[in-house]
Design an enzyme around this catalytic site. Sequence first.
Site, PDB file in Angstrom:
ATOM      1  CB  SER A 162      -0.953  -0.045   1.203  1.00 57.84           C
ATOM      2  OG  SER A 162      -1.961   0.917   1.090  1.00 57.84           O
ATOM      3  CG  ASP A 263      -7.200  -2.349  -3.262  1.00 57.60           C
ATOM      4  OD1 ASP A 263      -7.648  -1.241  -2.891  1.00 57.60           O
ATOM      5  OD2 ASP A 263      -6.002  -2.668  -3.131  1.00 57.60           O
ATOM      6  CG  HIS A 293      -6.118  -1.871   0.303  1.00 56.95           C
ATOM      7  ND1 HIS A 293      -5.169  -1.759  -0.682  1.00 56.95           N
ATOM      8  CD2 HIS A 293      -5.635  -1.173   1.366  1.00 56.95           C
ATOM      9  CE1 HIS A 293      -4.163  -1.025  -0.256  1.00 56.95           C
ATOM     10  NE2 HIS A 293      -4.416  -0.662   1.000  1.00 56.95           N
TER      11      HIS A 293
END
Length: 318
Positions: A162, A263, A293
């Site tokens: 991320s 996501d 996610h």
Amino acid sequence: MTKTHPRHTLHPQLAERIRKVPGKPAEDLTARDFDPLTEPYGPHEDWELAIDDREVPGPETPIPVRVYRPAEPASSPRPCLVWMHGGAWVGGDLDMPEAHETARGVAGRADAVVVSVDYRLCSAEVRFPAPHDDVLAAYRWVRDHAADLGIDPARIAVGGASAGGNLAAGAALRLRDEGETPWQALLIYPLVHAPLPEPSDELAAALAKLPPPFRLPTEYLDQVFDPYLGDVPIEAAPPYAFPGLAKDLSGFPPTYIDNDEFDYLRSSGELFTDQLRSAGVDVEQALSTGALHGHLNLVGLDTAHATLDRMADRLRKR
């Protein structure tokens, strides 16, 4: 590489947990509402590792790192992964599963050294390039201390999840520009564009199937960039902050990208894959089907184990 065709079906264990999350809009939920989703899905993995907390020199303050090394002596220097957790640049630490369990799982699977980096989090006083600079300093410390760490200086990868994937990619781009290209990059559900690219029709169809608590309003996604960039407008963001904005990605290190099926950030990971391929970069892309996610934070989930397997395979075989 065989193309994966998503079925747009949530992982059954995730679907069961999601039913326990209050059915309110995302902006009305608190972190506690998501507790059922983050409880372990299975036991913690057992690996024989030596784990060592250290502080390494940083550009402004010392940088805490955690070094994971297989307990058994090695006959030759090991590969290494310099790893960055996620948390939207404002959260996360070395103890969160995306940091600790990922580092343990990769080190154990790959017989590799993993150095997890506790870069500075953004706040009113801390903005880009502070976390970016910390990642660069940590990578260079690992490279300069390769012999002490028992690693091969020619096999040091950078990686993250991320926002950590953003920092890893930004560091790889800057290191390329400064003649220090890393061995490879492992980017897990990364966010490397600002603004977020429009989703493909297929991704939009997947996102439309998410329950209301997981449908993120556009204004929320836009706000994610504010703590990182501060007063810098998105249109003026430099490529080291968002590597997907770079005009030239040639010479970027060989890259592995793992996207989650359900996501919003998948649009960034997929576009970056296309950009790297167009620049002649060796890139492998995987889709974690059925996953939301942040699946590396879900301890014991088979999808997380599969991602760790693929990451370790890159370090073992490349």
